[in-house]
Design a protein around this motif. Sequence first.
Motif, PDB file in Angstrom:
ATOM      1  N   ALA A 175      77.632 100.313 -77.267  1.00  0.00           N
ATOM      2  CA  ALA A 175      78.171  99.110 -76.753  1.00  0.00           C
ATOM      3  C   ALA A 175      78.682  97.981 -76.989  1.00  0.00           C
ATOM      4  O   ALA A 175      77.242  97.752 -77.748  1.00  0.00           O
ATOM      5  CB  ALA A 175      77.948  99.211 -75.556  1.00  0.00           C
ATOM      6  N   PRO A 176      79.534  97.067 -76.965  1.00  0.00           N
ATOM      7  CA  PRO A 176      79.327  96.132 -77.794  1.00  0.00           C
ATOM      8  C   PRO A 176      78.594  95.251 -76.590  1.00  0.00           C
ATOM      9  O   PRO A 176      77.898  95.458 -75.526  1.00  0.00           O
ATOM     10  CB  PRO A 176      80.649  95.435 -76.882  1.00  0.00           C
ATOM     11  CG  PRO A 176      81.995  96.783 -77.210  1.00  0.00           C
ATOM     12  CD  PRO A 176      80.845  97.782 -76.498  1.00  0.00           C
ATOM     13  N   LEU A 177      77.668  94.608 -78.511  1.00  0.00           N
ATOM     14  CA  LEU A 177      76.294  93.387 -77.287  1.00  0.00           C
ATOM     15  C   LEU A 177      76.279  92.181 -77.228  1.00  0.00           C
ATOM     16  O   LEU A 177      76.994  92.033 -78.108  1.00  0.00           O
ATOM     17  CB  LEU A 177      75.641  93.898 -78.549  1.00  0.00           C
ATOM     18  CG  LEU A 177      74.035  93.570 -78.185  1.00  0.00           C
ATOM     19  CD1 LEU A 177      73.389  94.426 -76.385  1.00  0.00           C
ATOM     20  CD2 LEU A 177      73.229  94.025 -78.617  1.00  0.00           C
ATOM     21  N   ILE A 178      76.431  91.084 -76.859  1.00  0.00           N
ATOM     22  CA  ILE A 178      76.302  90.151 -76.490  1.00  0.00           C
ATOM     23  C   ILE A 178      74.404  89.283 -76.996  1.00  0.00           C
ATOM     24  O   ILE A 178      74.021  89.953 -75.323  1.00  0.00           O
ATOM     25  CB  ILE A 178      77.057  89.405 -75.290  1.00  0.00           C
ATOM     26  CG1 ILE A 178      77.943  89.661 -75.049  1.00  0.00           C
ATOM     27  CG2 ILE A 178      76.983  87.882 -75.064  1.00  0.00           C
ATOM     28  CD1 ILE A 178      78.719  90.945 -74.292  1.00  0.00           C
ATOM     29  N   ILE A 179      74.507  88.505 -77.268  1.00  0.00           N
ATOM     30  CA  ILE A 179      73.099  88.083 -76.473  1.00  0.00           C
ATOM     31  C   ILE A 179      73.494  86.465 -76.459  1.00  0.00           C
ATOM     32  O   ILE A 179      74.078  85.701 -76.921  1.00  0.00           O
ATOM     33  CB  ILE A 179      71.962  87.881 -78.474  1.00  0.00           C
ATOM     34  CG1 ILE A 179      71.808  89.117 -78.186  1.00  0.00           C
ATOM     35  CG2 ILE A 179      71.066  87.685 -77.859  1.00  0.00           C
ATOM     36  CD1 ILE A 179      71.236  90.274 -78.120  1.00  0.00           C
ATOM     37  N   THR A 180      72.418  85.935 -74.938  1.00  0.00           N
ATOM     38  CA  THR A 180      72.397  84.494 -74.541  1.00  0.00           C
ATOM     39  C   THR A 180      71.007  83.829 -74.321  1.00  0.00           C
ATOM     40  O   THR A 180      70.026  84.729 -74.482  1.00  0.00           O
ATOM     41  CB  THR A 180      73.766  84.708 -73.175  1.00  0.00           C
ATOM     42  OG1 THR A 180      74.644  85.356 -73.457  1.00  0.00           O
ATOM     43  CG2 THR A 180      73.421  82.980 -72.633  1.00  0.00           C
ATOM     44  N   GLY A 181      71.244  82.865 -75.013  1.00  0.00           N
ATOM     45  CA  GLY A 181      70.444  82.136 -75.136  1.00  0.00           C
ATOM     46  C   GLY A 181      69.796  81.367 -76.468  1.00  0.00           C
ATOM     47  O   GLY A 181      69.215  81.963 -77.437  1.00  0.00           O
ATOM     48  N   GLY A 182      70.021  79.625 -76.436  1.00  0.00           N
ATOM     49  CA  GLY A 182      69.475  79.429 -77.979  1.00  0.00           C
ATOM     50  C   GLY A 182      70.642  79.413 -78.641  1.00  0.00           C
ATOM     51  O   GLY A 182      70.756  77.998 -79.322  1.00  0.00           O
ATOM     52  N   VAL A 235      79.204  85.898 -79.723  1.00  0.00           N
ATOM     53  CA  VAL A 235      78.076  84.966 -78.671  1.00  0.00           C
ATOM     54  C   VAL A 235      78.323  84.826 -78.108  1.00  0.00           C
ATOM     55  O   VAL A 235      79.005  83.862 -77.745  1.00  0.00           O
ATOM     56  CB  VAL A 235      78.443  84.010 -80.130  1.00  0.00           C
ATOM     57  CG1 VAL A 235      77.018  82.729 -79.871  1.00  0.00           C
ATOM     58  CG2 VAL A 235      78.537  84.680 -81.485  1.00  0.00           C
ATOM     59  N   GLY A 236      76.910  85.238 -77.041  1.00  0.00           N
ATOM     60  CA  GLY A 236      76.530  84.019 -75.545  1.00  0.00           C
ATOM     61  C   GLY A 236      76.305  82.732 -75.828  1.00  0.00           C
ATOM     62  O   GLY A 236      75.294  82.476 -76.488  1.00  0.00           O
ATOM     63  N   ILE A 237      77.423  81.859 -75.120  1.00  0.00           N
ATOM     64  CA  ILE A 237      76.462  80.723 -74.677  1.00  0.00           C
ATOM     65  C   ILE A 237      76.627  80.356 -73.717  1.00  0.00           C
ATOM     66  O   ILE A 237      77.734  80.135 -72.848  1.00  0.00           O
ATOM     67  CB  ILE A 237      77.743  80.074 -76.002  1.00  0.00           C
ATOM     68  CG1 ILE A 237      77.185  80.386 -77.413  1.00  0.00           C
ATOM     69  CG2 ILE A 237      76.809  78.440 -75.808  1.00  0.00           C
ATOM     70  CD1 ILE A 237      78.732  79.546 -77.978  1.00  0.00           C
TER      71      ILE A 237
END
Length: 403
Positions: A288-295, A314-316
């Motif tokens: 699955a497409p992945l998003i990381i948020t934080g920092g 890119v999670g912002i």
Amino acid sequence: MLFQPFIFHNGQTAKNRFFKSAMEEQLAQSDKPTQNLVNLYRTWAQGGAGVLVTGNVMINPQGKGSAGDVVVSDERDLPMLKAWAAAGKTDGTLMIMQINHAGKQSPKALNPVPVAPSAVPLVGMDGFINPPRALQAVEIQQIIAEFVRTAQIAEQAGFSGVQIHAAHGYLISQFLSPHHNRRGDEYGGSLANRMRFLIEVYQGIRATVGKDFLVGVKLNSADFQKGGFDEQDSLQVVATLSQLGIDFIEISGGNYESPAMLVEKASTRNREAFFIDYADKARQVSQAPLIITGGFRSEQAMNEALTKGHLDLVGIARPFALIPDLPKQIQTGAYQTLITQRIQTGFAPLDKKVGAILEMNWYMAQMARIGQGKSPNLRLSTWKVLLKTLWENGKAGLKTGRG
């Protein structure tokens, strides 16, 4: 890679890799979306984001976590929802509605008897959040149906998709956690049972919306709480959702009692992303497409995370409250890495006690300014925000906010 399009499995295309993650705006009035929300999301869309995710939209009034939450349980606010969706889709942006139920993370001012998988009270919330009662089996089925109904209304209103909020200690997160979920029926016990509520919400939505409508999830990498939802549990949930065809997974972590999503660790400060170690493990079990948020703050760190394959978008979050046109500034070379400082009063005992929530309220004040057509004010007084919060909500206003 930041400005390369991303094509989801169902054919929907994000025009770039900037994913504006959910932030609690608290701009609703009497549970309804407002013109200020429309203005805010139009500004962000015009600022160049590829994907916008709304703050909490609650599936019923009893599921509210804050007084200013939008509630979508029927079609009565469809005209304003359509305006909100259209504003967020300006310039080809994808607009995602985050749908949620607070469960027991609901202040007593809103909900004298909140509900949860089990009657396990929150630690440290005495006087602000009452102990919950356990949901009956028939109520669980009703709440699943309400999640589905809210998603259907979002599609009707023109949103590009929904994000199921299964993180940060809200109701679905509570079901996933063995600390909070002590049920003895098919919704408790084993991880397969604890994730059943989330899976049935997802499958119910997927079965009733069109194939072009995105259905994603926000999931904790862990609760960071003894006896809670841990990394191995989370990776198994990711693997299961991937097998079921989830359109995207956004990773965060923590809850009211252990707010990891608000705390920057020294070990992650240099590379900026809070949960990137976990992301590499998730890549091994999920397509699955992945998003990381934080920092994320610097263009270099964003590009590096993409080029190294840690994530797909890119999670912002908070930087968008200070620089609404952040993507366009990066594209034109005008962006200078945002250096954010802790938002504090300077009075250590107070900052230690309520600093995290006060900081959230400061960022919500910035979003309110954007919604009013004003520019963010990076010099906004923390004391002014504190006094406004106490005037409008009393001490409860410093306990009940969470994104």
